[in-house]
Design a protein around this motif. Structure first.
Motif, PDB file in Angstrom:
ATOM      1  N   ILE A 146      36.295  61.502  -1.182  1.00  0.00           N
ATOM      2  CA  ILE A 146      35.759  62.222  -0.079  1.00  0.00           C
ATOM      3  C   ILE A 146      36.172  63.428  -0.093  1.00  0.00           C
ATOM      4  N   PHE A 147      37.253  63.764  -0.167  1.00  0.00           N
ATOM      5  CA  PHE A 147      37.890  65.158  -0.234  1.00  0.00           C
ATOM      6  C   PHE A 147      37.514  66.025  -1.378  1.00  0.00           C
ATOM      7  N   LEU A 148      37.203  65.580  -2.377  1.00  0.00           N
ATOM      8  CA  LEU A 148      36.747  66.296  -3.575  1.00  0.00           C
ATOM      9  C   LEU A 148      35.175  66.668  -3.313  1.00  0.00           C
ATOM     10  N   VAL A 151      35.514  69.606  -0.977  1.00  0.00           N
ATOM     11  CA  VAL A 151      35.991  70.858  -1.790  1.00  0.00           C
ATOM     12  C   VAL A 151      34.874  71.253  -2.430  1.00  0.00           C
ATOM     13  N   LEU A 152      33.957  70.544  -3.324  1.00  0.00           N
ATOM     14  CA  LEU A 152      32.851  70.819  -4.016  1.00  0.00           C
ATOM     15  C   LEU A 152      31.861  71.734  -2.991  1.00  0.00           C
ATOM     16  N   MET A 153      31.507  71.255  -1.853  1.00  0.00           N
ATOM     17  CA  MET A 153      30.638  71.742  -0.929  1.00  0.00           C
ATOM     18  C   MET A 153      31.070  72.968  -0.470  1.00  0.00           C
ATOM     19  N   VAL A 296      25.799  66.944  -4.652  1.00  0.00           N
ATOM     20  CA  VAL A 296      26.770  66.138  -5.242  1.00  0.00           C
ATOM     21  C   VAL A 296      27.946  65.903  -4.094  1.00  0.00           C
ATOM     22  N   GLY A 297      28.364  66.975  -3.566  1.00  0.00           N
ATOM     23  CA  GLY A 297      29.583  67.023  -2.488  1.00  0.00           C
ATOM     24  C   GLY A 297      29.071  66.040  -1.640  1.00  0.00           C
TER      25      GLY A 297
END
Length: 312
Positions: A146-148, A151-153, A296-297
């Motif tokens: 979830i955290f990744l 971060v991606l967004m 993707v995020g």
């Protein structure tokens, strides 16, 4: 067997209520963005929601004949009620509303899903040392997913906006994501089994009122009185998110209040807010669809939520 069935049934019911709550919570992000885009004061946007909620919840609890026990509970521990209600409602929603001024509603909703990770760590920390349970590796892994996604967004959004705007739209929301489960769980401990969901929500709304009055004063000094459209939209937020969603979510957490893994799963259902918010912004604001990195995020956030729920 009947006892085991009841536990399982409670968890399934709580998960369902959590998802429905996410649908109504999503209205907060979309309508806050609508008000921010139209130039509405974020101070009024935040404070009016809870000012509207107060009489509505008061009538509900009064009709149920449960005002006296609530007032007795508050009087017996007023400082704690004031502190944790201000954190759980005041700090949480003021920072969330402020962040809506600097980014699209789906991004604010996605960033707020950090609350899932925060709740996972806060729960055991609030317990006495001898009663603390460890955090499972599976829950930690799903939270990292979830955290990744978050971060991606954020990285994707940073390419289209200034660093200042990104930070102002991100850091306050992360603070709110920590304040919400912290205030909610502390108030569950303080209220115990003496109060129902309606009473606890009214009590927290009432005890956070000094914060909202102060914030509304700043709103008046900054931009004068709220507009008619802002009054209507904050009333809608108060009904959909402040009353319906909050009561559904608190009912869900009350059903599994002694099971920290299940509590983490209920808090994880709020990741559905991202999908509901994205659809709402596209429909109401004709917003552009997120780019591939952001999609993707979003997918990672939702997958993490689903894995959390299945594991717990």
């Amino acid at each position: 067997m009947p006892f085991q069935f009841t536990i399982k049934n409670n968890k399934n019911t709580a998960l369902f209520l959590g998802i429905v709550a996410a649908l109504f919570f999503a209205s907060t992000f979309v309508l806050n963005r609508v008000m921010a885009v139209s130039g509405g004061s974020w101070q009024w946007t935040a404070s009016l929601r809870f000012i509207w909620m107060l009489p509505i919840l008061f009538v509900i609890v009064f009709i149920r004949g449960n005002l006296a026990p609530l007032f007795d509970a508050i009087k017996s521990n007023l400082p704690q009620w004031l502190l944790w209600s201000t954190i759980g409602f005041g700090v949480f929603y003021a920072t969330l509303t402020f962040g809506a001024s600097f980014g699209p509603s789906w991004l604010v909703a996605s960033t707020f899903e950090f609350t899932i990770i925060a709740g996972m760590f806060i729960g055991p920390l609030l317990e006495k040392k001898e009663n603390r349970s460890g955090i499972s590796k599976a829950s930690l892994l799903f939270s990292i997913i979830i955290f990744l996604g978050i971060v991606l967004m954020q990285i994707s959004e940073a390419r289209a906006s200034s660093i200042k705007s990104m930070l102002l739209g991100t850091i306050p929301v992360l603070i709110g994501a920590i304040a919400y489960p912290l205030g909610n769980r502390k108030m569950m401990q303080i209220a115990g089994n003496k109060l129902d969901t309606f009473q606890r929500t009214l009590g927290m709304t009432l005890c956070s009122m000094p914060f909202w009055i102060l914030l509304s004063i700043f709103g008046y000094m900054d931009s004068g009185l709220p507009t008619e459209s802002q009054l209507l939209q904050t009333f809608m937020v108060a009904i959909f998110s402040g009353v319906i969603a909050t009561l559904l979510f608190f009912t869900a957490t009350d059903l599994v209040r002694t099971d920290h893994k299940a509590l983490a799963a209920i808090e994880a259902t709020q990741a559905m807010e991202v999908i509901f918010t994205l659809l709402g912004e596209i429909i109401l604001l004709q917003a552009a669809f997120p780019n591939s990195y952001s999609c993707v995020g979003i997918a990672l956030v939702v997958i993490g939520m689903i894995l959390h729920s299945r594991a717990n």
